[in-house]
Design a protein around this motif. Structure first.
Motif, PDB file in Angstrom:
ATOM      1  N   ARG A  46       0.975  -1.222  -0.121  1.00 36.36           N
ATOM      2  CA  ARG A  46      -0.185   0.087   0.002  1.00 36.36           C
ATOM      3  C   ARG A  46       0.833   1.339  -0.071  1.00 36.36           C
ATOM      4  O   ARG A  46       0.384   2.426  -0.585  1.00 36.36           O
ATOM      5  N   TYR A  47       2.070   1.068   0.578  1.00 30.57           N
ATOM      6  CA  TYR A  47       2.940   2.321   0.621  1.00 30.57           C
ATOM      7  C   TYR A  47       3.437   2.813  -0.944  1.00 30.57           C
ATOM      8  O   TYR A  47       3.368   3.855  -1.277  1.00 30.57           O
ATOM      9  N   ARG A  48       3.683   1.667  -1.561  1.00 31.94           N
ATOM     10  CA  ARG A  48       4.115   1.789  -2.982  1.00 31.94           C
ATOM     11  C   ARG A  48       2.978   2.548  -3.833  1.00 31.94           C
ATOM     12  O   ARG A  48       3.169   3.319  -4.521  1.00 31.94           O
ATOM     13  N   ARG A  49       1.692   2.136  -3.447  1.00 31.42           N
ATOM     14  CA  ARG A  49       0.407   2.676  -4.242  1.00 31.42           C
ATOM     15  C   ARG A  49      -0.028   3.743  -3.672  1.00 31.42           C
ATOM     16  O   ARG A  49      -1.065   4.423  -4.154  1.00 31.42           O
ATOM     17  N   ARG A  50       0.666   4.463  -2.785  1.00 28.50           N
ATOM     18  CA  ARG A  50       0.034   5.515  -1.965  1.00 28.50           C
ATOM     19  C   ARG A  50      -1.110   5.417  -1.499  1.00 28.50           C
ATOM     20  O   ARG A  50      -2.219   6.315  -1.417  1.00 28.50           O
ATOM     21  N   ALA A  51      -1.873   4.177  -0.837  1.00 28.84           N
ATOM     22  CA  ALA A  51      -3.080   3.780  -0.629  1.00 28.84           C
ATOM     23  C   ALA A  51      -3.208   3.314   0.953  1.00 28.84           C
ATOM     24  O   ALA A  51      -4.212   2.796   1.231  1.00 28.84           O
ATOM     25  N   LEU A  52      -2.343   3.771   1.731  1.00 28.69           N
ATOM     26  CA  LEU A  52      -2.514   3.627   3.140  1.00 28.69           C
ATOM     27  C   LEU A  52      -3.551   4.402   3.905  1.00 28.69           C
ATOM     28  O   LEU A  52      -3.900   5.525   3.467  1.00 28.69           O
ATOM     29  N   ALA A  53      -4.283   3.925   4.854  1.00 29.37           N
ATOM     30  CA  ALA A  53      -5.295   4.851   5.526  1.00 29.37           C
ATOM     31  C   ALA A  53      -4.830   4.892   6.914  1.00 29.37           C
ATOM     32  O   ALA A  53      -4.156   4.033   7.793  1.00 29.37           O
ATOM     33  N   PHE A  54      -5.075   5.876   7.505  1.00 24.87           N
ATOM     34  CA  PHE A  54      -4.489   6.261   8.926  1.00 24.87           C
ATOM     35  C   PHE A  54      -5.583   6.924   9.692  1.00 24.87           C
ATOM     36  O   PHE A  54      -6.847   7.377   9.167  1.00 24.87           O
ATOM     37  N   VAL A  74      -5.757   9.865   4.294  1.00 24.48           N
ATOM     38  CA  VAL A  74      -4.995   9.469   3.183  1.00 24.48           C
ATOM     39  C   VAL A  74      -3.598  10.239   3.093  1.00 24.48           C
ATOM     40  O   VAL A  74      -3.294  11.298   3.725  1.00 24.48           O
ATOM     41  N   MET A  75      -2.705   9.710   2.325  1.00 27.11           N
ATOM     42  CA  MET A  75      -1.616  10.025   1.884  1.00 27.11           C
ATOM     43  C   MET A  75      -1.741  11.201   0.784  1.00 27.11           C
ATOM     44  O   MET A  75      -2.574  10.988   0.081  1.00 27.11           O
ATOM     45  N   ALA A  76      -0.978  12.094   0.924  1.00 27.24           N
ATOM     46  CA  ALA A  76      -0.903  13.275  -0.147  1.00 27.24           C
ATOM     47  C   ALA A  76      -0.203  12.879  -1.440  1.00 27.24           C
ATOM     48  O   ALA A  76       0.655  11.846  -1.309  1.00 27.24           O
ATOM     49  N   PRO A  77      -0.704  13.170  -2.475  1.00 29.90           N
ATOM     50  CA  PRO A  77       0.060  12.680  -3.721  1.00 29.90           C
ATOM     51  C   PRO A  77       1.463  13.272  -3.611  1.00 29.90           C
ATOM     52  O   PRO A  77       1.823  14.329  -3.118  1.00 29.90           O
ATOM     53  N   ARG A  78       2.308  12.665  -4.520  1.00 32.44           N
ATOM     54  CA  ARG A  78       3.810  13.067  -4.694  1.00 32.44           C
ATOM     55  C   ARG A  78       3.922  14.283  -4.963  1.00 32.44           C
ATOM     56  O   ARG A  78       3.208  14.459  -6.273  1.00 32.44           O
ATOM     57  N   GLY A  79       4.729  15.005  -4.571  1.00 32.37           N
ATOM     58  CA  GLY A  79       4.928  16.376  -5.037  1.00 32.37           C
ATOM     59  C   GLY A  79       3.686  17.494  -4.661  1.00 32.37           C
ATOM     60  O   GLY A  79       4.014  18.643  -5.113  1.00 32.37           O
ATOM     61  N   GLY A  80       2.757  16.874  -4.141  1.00 34.18           N
ATOM     62  CA  GLY A  80       1.461  17.953  -4.321  1.00 34.18           C
ATOM     63  C   GLY A  80       1.508  18.671  -2.913  1.00 34.18           C
ATOM     64  O   GLY A  80       0.489  19.824  -2.861  1.00 34.18           O
ATOM     65  N   GLY A  81       1.915  18.210  -1.702  1.00 40.61           N
ATOM     66  CA  GLY A  81       1.819  18.659  -0.373  1.00 40.61           C
ATOM     67  C   GLY A  81       0.731  18.257   0.129  1.00 40.61           C
ATOM     68  O   GLY A  81      -0.206  17.753  -0.347  1.00 40.61           O
ATOM     69  N   GLY A  82       0.612  18.700   1.761  1.00 41.50           N
ATOM     70  CA  GLY A  82      -0.506  18.309   2.344  1.00 41.50           C
ATOM     71  C   GLY A  82      -1.918  18.900   1.974  1.00 41.50           C
ATOM     72  O   GLY A  82      -2.841  18.506   2.451  1.00 41.50           O
ATOM     73  N   ALA A  83      -1.982  20.152   1.250  1.00 42.46           N
ATOM     74  CA  ALA A  83      -3.226  20.816   1.082  1.00 42.46           C
ATOM     75  C   ALA A  83      -3.926  20.497  -0.173  1.00 42.46           C
ATOM     76  O   ALA A  83      -4.986  20.744  -0.309  1.00 42.46           O
ATOM     77  N   VAL A  84      -3.311  19.358  -0.897  1.00 47.84           N
ATOM     78  CA  VAL A  84      -3.820  18.911  -2.065  1.00 47.84           C
ATOM     79  C   VAL A  84      -4.465  17.543  -1.798  1.00 47.84           C
ATOM     80  O   VAL A  84      -3.909  16.722  -1.239  1.00 47.84           O
ATOM     81  N   GLY A  85      -5.751  17.303  -2.021  1.00 51.85           N
ATOM     82  CA  GLY A  85      -6.293  16.000  -2.050  1.00 51.85           C
ATOM     83  C   GLY A  85      -7.608  16.250  -1.124  1.00 51.85           C
ATOM     84  O   GLY A  85      -7.689  17.129  -0.345  1.00 51.85           O
ATOM     85  N   PRO A  86      -8.334  15.036  -0.979  1.00 54.85           N
ATOM     86  CA  PRO A  86      -9.511  14.970  -0.235  1.00 54.85           C
ATOM     87  C   PRO A  86      -9.277  15.021   1.397  1.00 54.85           C
ATOM     88  O   PRO A  86      -8.531  14.485   1.643  1.00 54.85           O
TER      89      PRO A  86
END
Length: 308
Positions: free
Chosen positions: A241-249, A279-291
Motif C-alpha cells: 500500500r505504501y508503494r501505491r500511496r493507498a495507506l489509511a490512517f 489518506v496520503m498526499a500525492p507525490r509532490g502535491g503537499g498536504g493541502a492537495v487531496g480530499p
C-alpha cells in the motif's frame, strides 16, 4: 319498822344495731349533738321515764347553706406554668429561634431562585446576540509520510516498521463575534489495518491562543516511531500500500478549547478530535492537495456533536 321503798327498775341498754354505710356529710354540715346520759333518780323521786329511742338524722335532709365569700379568679401565671416546673424552680423563657431560621431559609431560597432566573435571562440574551456556532474540523492529507519495513530478526516472521508521519487538522470558525482558543495537547497517528491498528507514534501539539471569527486555524504535529513490531502478513500489506500511496490512517488529537467573547474569556475544557480515513498526499502535491476527511469532536471525552 318502815319498809324500804322499792328500787327503780334499771333502764335497758340500747340494743346494738348493725352498722350501716353512712354517706359522707358535707364538710360544713353540722353534726347532731350527742344525747345526754341518763341520770340516776333520787331515792324519794319517781322512777324516770324511759329515754326516747335515738333518731338518726335523715340523709335526705339538705345540708345547711354555707356562707361562701366572693370568688376570686386564679392568678394568670398559673396557666403559663409547665407541669414539669411545678416542683422545681422557675423556667427560663423560650426564644423564638425556629421562626428566625425558617425566615432565613425562605429568604436564601428566594435569592437563589432570583439569581438563577437572572442568569438564565442573561444567557438567553447573550445567545441571541452572539449566535454561537461550533467550529468544524477536517483532516488534510497526511504529509510527509515516510515508512520503512525491515526484518527485525533472522526469522522472516518478525518485521519492524520505522515511520514518520505529519498530520494537520484544520478548523473553520463560522461565527462573527465569537473566537476560540486551543490549549496545548498531543496527537497520535495509527495505521489502519484489517488485523488491527498499528500505532505509529505521538507528538505534542502547540497551543493556538486566537482563532478569530471567520478564519481558519490548524493543529499540526509530526509523529515518529521506530521499531514497531508487526507480523509478516501486515508487513507485506504495508509495503504494497505504501508503494501505491493507498495507506489509511487514524489521527487522534487531545487538546483543550476555550471561548472568547470580546474581553470575556471562558475556562478551558478538554476536547478530543477523532479523524478516521486519513489518506496520503500525492507525490509532490503537499498536504493541502487531496480530499479531506471528517473529524468527530468529543467534549469531556463524551460525544457532544458531530462536525462536517
Amino acid at each position: 319498822m318502815a319498809e324500804k321503798p322499792p328500787l327503780p327498775p334499771k333502764p335497758k341498754p340500747p340494743q346494738p344495731q348493725p352498722p350501716r354505710p353512712r354517706p359522707k356529710p358535707p364538710a360544713a354540715a353540722a353534726r347532731p349533738p350527742p344525747a345526754p346520759a341518763p341520770r340516776a333518780p333520787a331515792s324519794n323521786s319517781k322512777p324516770p321515764a324511759a329515754a326516747p329511742p335515738f333518731k338518726k338524722p335523715s340523709s335526705l335532709a339538705p345540708p345547711p347553706p354555707q356562707v361562701l365569700g366572693p370568688l376570686k379568679p386564679p392568678p394568670a401565671h398559673q396557666y403559663r406554668q409547665h407541669p414539669s416546673s411545678a416542683g422545681g424552680g422557675s423556667r427560663k423563657p423560650r426564644h423564638r429561634g425556629g421562626c428566625s431560621c425558617r425566615r432565613l431559609c425562605c429568604l436564601a431560597t428566594g435569592l437563589a431562585l432570583l439569581a438563577l432566573c437572572l442568569a438564565l435571562a442573561a444567557a438567553c440574551l447573550a445567545y441571541l446576540y452572539y449566535r454561537p456556532r461550533a467550529p468544524s474540523f477536517h483532516l488534510q492529507p497526511l504529509s510527509p509520510v515516510r515508512l520503512r519495513v525491515v526484518n527485525a530478526s533472522s526469522s522472516s516472521s518478525v518485521w519492524a516498521v520505522d515511520a514518520t508521519v505529519g498530520a494537520r487538522a484544520v478548523s473553520w470558525n463560522p461565527n462573527e463575534r465569537v473566537a476560540f482558543r486551543y490549549g496545548a495537547g498531543e496527537g497520535r497517528v495509527a495505521l489502519a489495518d484489517a488485523d488491527g491498528d498499528v500505532a505509529l507514534g505521538w507528538a505534542p501539539v502547540a497551543a493556538l491562543d486566537d482563532h478569530a471569527p471567520r478564519t481558519v486555524a490548524a493543529l499540526a504535529f509530526v509523529a515518529a516511531a521506530r521499531g514497531v513490531v508487526v507480523d509478516e502478513a501486515v508487513a507485506a500489506r504495508v509495503r504494497d500500500r505504501y508503494r501505491r500511496r493507498a495507506l489509511a490512517f487514524r489521527v487522534v488529537v487531545d487538546a483543550h478549547v476555550g471561548v472568547r467573547l470580546g474581553a470575556l474569556r471562558t475556562g478551558m475544557v478538554p476536547v478530543r478530535l477523532v479523524c478516521d480515513g486519513g489518506v496520503m498526499a500525492p507525490r509532490g502535491g503537499g498536504g493541502a492537495v487531496g480530499p479531506m476527511s471528517k473529524c468527530q469532536v468529543l467534549l469531556f471525552r463524551v460525544r457532544w456533536f458531530s462536525l462536517n
